[in-house]
Scaffold this motif. Structure first.
Motif, PDB file in Angstrom:
ATOM      1  N   ASP A 147       0.799  -1.229   0.000  1.00 25.77           N
ATOM      2  CA  ASP A 147       0.000   0.000   0.000  1.00 25.77           C
ATOM      3  C   ASP A 147       0.832   1.281   0.000  1.00 25.77           C
ATOM      4  O   ASP A 147       0.389   2.305  -0.521  1.00 25.77           O
ATOM      5  N   ALA A 148       2.011   1.235   0.614  1.00 24.38           N
ATOM      6  CA  ALA A 148       2.860   2.439   0.627  1.00 24.38           C
ATOM      7  C   ALA A 148       4.275   2.076   1.040  1.00 24.38           C
ATOM      8  O   ALA A 148       4.493   1.064   1.712  1.00 24.38           O
ATOM      9  N   THR A 149       5.232   2.897   0.612  1.00 23.55           N
ATOM     10  CA  THR A 149       6.611   2.805   1.101  1.00 23.55           C
ATOM     11  C   THR A 149       6.907   4.142   1.760  1.00 23.55           C
ATOM     12  O   THR A 149       6.817   5.188   1.125  1.00 23.55           O
ATOM     13  N   ILE A 150       7.241   4.081   3.045  1.00 24.91           N
ATOM     14  CA  ILE A 150       7.355   5.317   3.823  1.00 24.91           C
ATOM     15  C   ILE A 150       8.792   5.526   4.315  1.00 24.91           C
ATOM     16  O   ILE A 150       9.387   4.646   4.949  1.00 24.91           O
ATOM     17  N   VAL A 151       9.336   6.696   4.008  1.00 27.34           N
ATOM     18  CA  VAL A 151      10.593   7.152   4.610  1.00 27.34           C
ATOM     19  C   VAL A 151      10.206   8.254   5.586  1.00 27.34           C
ATOM     20  O   VAL A 151       9.777   9.337   5.171  1.00 27.34           O
ATOM     21  N   HIS A 152      10.318   7.943   6.866  1.00 22.43           N
ATOM     22  CA  HIS A 152       9.822   8.892   7.864  1.00 22.43           C
ATOM     23  C   HIS A 152      10.579  10.213   7.756  1.00 22.43           C
ATOM     24  O   HIS A 152      11.796  10.243   7.663  1.00 22.43           O
ATOM     25  N   GLY A 153       9.836  11.311   7.783  1.00 21.38           N
ATOM     26  CA  GLY A 153      10.425  12.642   7.608  1.00 21.38           C
ATOM     27  C   GLY A 153      10.169  13.150   6.201  1.00 21.38           C
ATOM     28  O   GLY A 153      10.079  14.346   5.967  1.00 21.38           O
ATOM     29  N   PHE A 154      10.035  12.220   5.260  1.00 26.50           N
ATOM     30  CA  PHE A 154       9.845  12.617   3.864  1.00 26.50           C
ATOM     31  C   PHE A 154       8.390  12.473   3.422  1.00 26.50           C
ATOM     32  O   PHE A 154       7.803  13.408   2.904  1.00 26.50           O
ATOM     33  N   ASN A 155       7.799  11.285   3.636  1.00 30.54           N
ATOM     34  CA  ASN A 155       6.437  11.083   3.108  1.00 30.54           C
ATOM     35  C   ASN A 155       5.506  10.347   4.072  1.00 30.54           C
ATOM     36  O   ASN A 155       4.598   9.635   3.629  1.00 30.54           O
ATOM     37  N   GLU A 156       5.708  10.508   5.389  1.00 30.93           N
ATOM     38  CA  GLU A 156       4.827   9.808   6.333  1.00 30.93           C
ATOM     39  C   GLU A 156       3.376  10.281   6.223  1.00 30.93           C
ATOM     40  O   GLU A 156       2.454   9.586   6.633  1.00 30.93           O
ATOM     41  N   HIS A 157       3.165  11.478   5.627  1.00 28.97           N
ATOM     42  CA  HIS A 157       1.785  11.956   5.421  1.00 28.97           C
ATOM     43  C   HIS A 157       1.031  11.084   4.404  1.00 28.97           C
ATOM     44  O   HIS A 157      -0.175  11.234   4.250  1.00 28.97           O
ATOM     45  N   ASP A 158       1.750  10.183   3.707  1.00 35.60           N
ATOM     46  CA  ASP A 158       1.070   9.272   2.774  1.00 35.60           C
ATOM     47  C   ASP A 158       0.380   8.101   3.495  1.00 35.60           C
ATOM     48  O   ASP A 158      -0.331   7.318   2.878  1.00 35.60           O
ATOM     49  N   LEU A 159       0.604   7.969   4.805  1.00 37.59           N
ATOM     50  CA  LEU A 159      -0.042   6.871   5.539  1.00 37.59           C
ATOM     51  C   LEU A 159      -1.549   7.137   5.664  1.00 37.59           C
ATOM     52  O   LEU A 159      -1.962   8.283   5.864  1.00 37.59           O
ATOM     53  N   SER A 160      -2.331   6.068   5.550  1.00 37.60           N
ATOM     54  CA  SER A 160      -3.782   6.246   5.714  1.00 37.60           C
ATOM     55  C   SER A 160      -4.372   5.070   6.486  1.00 37.60           C
ATOM     56  O   SER A 160      -3.731   4.017   6.619  1.00 37.60           O
ATOM     57  N   ASN A 161      -5.608   5.253   6.952  1.00 36.32           N
ATOM     58  CA  ASN A 161      -6.232   4.166   7.730  1.00 36.32           C
ATOM     59  C   ASN A 161      -6.775   3.062   6.828  1.00 36.32           C
ATOM     60  O   ASN A 161      -7.254   2.047   7.317  1.00 36.32           O
ATOM     61  N   GLN A 162      -6.701   3.254   5.515  1.00 37.48           N
ATOM     62  CA  GLN A 162      -7.127   2.204   4.586  1.00 37.48           C
ATOM     63  C   GLN A 162      -6.005   1.188   4.333  1.00 37.48           C
ATOM     64  O   GLN A 162      -6.255   0.086   3.847  1.00 37.48           O
ATOM     65  N   GLN A 163      -4.773   1.586   4.624  1.00 35.42           N
ATOM     66  CA  GLN A 163      -3.634   0.730   4.257  1.00 35.42           C
ATOM     67  C   GLN A 163      -3.476  -0.440   5.239  1.00 35.42           C
ATOM     68  O   GLN A 163      -3.735  -0.294   6.434  1.00 35.42           O
ATOM     69  N   THR A 164      -3.039  -1.574   4.702  1.00 31.57           N
ATOM     70  CA  THR A 164      -2.826  -2.741   5.566  1.00 31.57           C
ATOM     71  C   THR A 164      -1.376  -3.240   5.505  1.00 31.57           C
ATOM     72  O   THR A 164      -0.875  -3.788   6.484  1.00 31.57           O
ATOM     73  N   ILE A 165      -0.710  -3.061   4.352  1.00 28.42           N
ATOM     74  CA  ILE A 165       0.677  -3.530   4.237  1.00 28.42           C
ATOM     75  C   ILE A 165       1.541  -2.360   3.777  1.00 28.42           C
ATOM     76  O   ILE A 165       1.370  -1.826   2.679  1.00 28.42           O
ATOM     77  N   VAL A 166       2.464  -1.966   4.659  1.00 27.54           N
ATOM     78  CA  VAL A 166       3.309  -0.801   4.384  1.00 27.54           C
ATOM     79  C   VAL A 166       4.765  -1.206   4.577  1.00 27.54           C
ATOM     80  O   VAL A 166       5.086  -2.007   5.463  1.00 27.54           O
ATOM     81  N   SER A 167       5.643  -0.651   3.739  1.00 29.99           N
ATOM     82  CA  SER A 167       7.074  -0.896   3.893  1.00 29.99           C
ATOM     83  C   SER A 167       7.741   0.354   4.448  1.00 29.99           C
ATOM     84  O   SER A 167       7.410   1.472   4.038  1.00 29.99           O
ATOM     85  N   ALA A 168       8.703   0.152   5.357  1.00 33.48           N
ATOM     86  CA  ALA A 168       9.483   1.284   5.884  1.00 33.48           C
ATOM     87  C   ALA A 168      10.746   1.487   5.051  1.00 33.48           C
ATOM     88  O   ALA A 168      11.712   2.085   5.524  1.00 33.48           O
TER      89      ALA A 168
END
Ligand code: NAP
Length: 339
Positions: A130-151
């Motif tokens: 659902d998303a690949t998140i680099v904290h500080g850069f795009n953590e605002h892309d996280l949502s409550n619909q997502q179930t599988i996220v990569s850090a």
């Protein structure tokens, strides 16, 4: 309070648990379960003693299949297939998947089918998560619909903030990165048949070993404007921990060493506070062991050639920095779920 489980209790899994107790994350997380293929006594031993990060900051003991940390009791399992664990009865909110064995939606789906609502992967995943998140850069892309996220990877967490700062300062035309990475557990101590990558069969303590890296793909995923413009290499070296990226980029406008260093120094106290560091001390890699930041720029090594070619040295603790970022992503996700 988020109820989490750690699957795969190796370098990253153990760093996560330690960071929860050492860096104040315990107020946000309760570790309910650990699943690791080893036995509980070895799990306890490797929690208490760590060659790289030292002794665990709290008393650790074993009660049958439970790991006891201070007042906390953590149920331990030893199951290769997550479907064999009754996750539902544990009421877990999130699994921190740190085994390295589940990187596609298809594989990760085994957790969801077994009753886990959400999964955070400690590695880059195939594109359909659902998303690949680099904290500080795009953590605002996280949502409550997502179930599988990569850090993402530790190296992606290192370079993305730096590219972001440079992109805004002077624009990026193209570039290369060389990751000089400390040894990992996918390498043998002496030569052994243990992987399909021939170079990873070689003794980790004896050689500098070029290895494959998916960093260029990771950069393109996070910053699509750099797709096809950054090429990446990686080598493993015989150190226990702490890695460095040697980065060379061609910029769109003229810059000086002072401008580049000022921009990165400013980022370290503003947008990327706690994530980017900046130093002009004469450091060696060991100085960054147990450093929770994603990247520390060594300003003494910044070079500019002909006003448009910038070379940077970017340190990172590939274990501790990454574990702390994974927890930051989980905290952010929990906030999104609550809102
Ligand atoms: N180390 C780093 O610097 C770093 C940084 C960022 C991301 N990562 C990523 O994080 C992942 C883990 O890396 P690591 O360095 O922590 O590796 P590690 O030290 O080898 O730890 C992985 C652990 O997971 C266990 N495991 C394997 N399959 C399992 C399964 N199906 N269920 C439960 N446990 C299982 C392994 O047991 P066995 O050894 O018995 O197989 C091992 O103890 C990898 O994807 C890696 O790329 C690592």
């Amino acid at each position: 309070m988020l109820r989490i489980a750690i699957n795969g209790y190796g370098r990253i899994g153990r760093s996560l648990l330690r960071a929860i107790y050492e860096n104040g994350y315990r107020q946000q997380f309760q570790v309910v379960a650990i699943n690791e293929l080893s036995d509980i006594d070895t799990i306890s031993y490797l929690t208490r003693y760590d060659t790289t990060h030292g002794r665990f900051p709290k008393p650790v003991s074993v009660d049958e299949s439970r790991l006891i940390i201070g007042e906390d009791s953590i149920q331990c399992f030893s199951e290769r297939d997550p479907a064999n664990i009754d996750w539902k009865s544990l009421n877990i909110d999130l699994v921190m998947e740190c085994s390295g064995s589940f990187s596609s939606r298809h594989d990760a789906q085994r957790y969801l089918d077994a009753g886990i609502p959400r999964l955070l992967l400690s590695q880059p995943a195939s594109s359909e998560v659902d998303a690949t998140i680099v904290h500080g850069f795009n953590e605002h892309d996280l949502s409550n619909q997502q179930t599988i996220v990569s850090a993402a990877s530790c190296t992606t967490n290192c370079v993305i903030p730096v590219f972001d700062v440079l992109q805004k300062l002077c624009g990026l035309e193209h570039g290369t990165t060389q990751t000089i990475h400390s040894a990992m557990n996918d390498q043998p101590v002496i030569d052994a048949y243990h992987t399909k990558d021939l170079r990873l069969t070689r003794a980790a303590i004896s050689s500098i070993i070029p290895v494959d890296t998916g960093l260029a793909k990771g950069i393109a995923r996070l910053m699509p404007s750099l797709s096809g413009k950054i090429e990446c290499n990686a080598i493993r070296v015989p150190t226990l921990n702490v890695s460095v990226v040697d980065m060379v980029v061609r910029t769109n406008s003229d810059v000086t060493v002072e401008q580049v260093n000022d921009a990165l120094r400013n980022a370290a106290t503003s947008k990327y506070a706690g994530i980017v560091g900046f130093t002009q001390e004469p450091h060696a890699s060991v100085d960054f062991n147990h450093d929770p930041r994603s990247v520390i720029i060594d300003g003494t090594q910044t070079k500019v050639v002909d006003s448009r070619m910038v070379k940077l040295l970017c340190w990172f603790d590939n274990e501790w920095g990454y574990a702390n970022r994974m927890l930051d992503v989980a905290v952010q996700w929990a906030m999104v779920l609550k809102s």
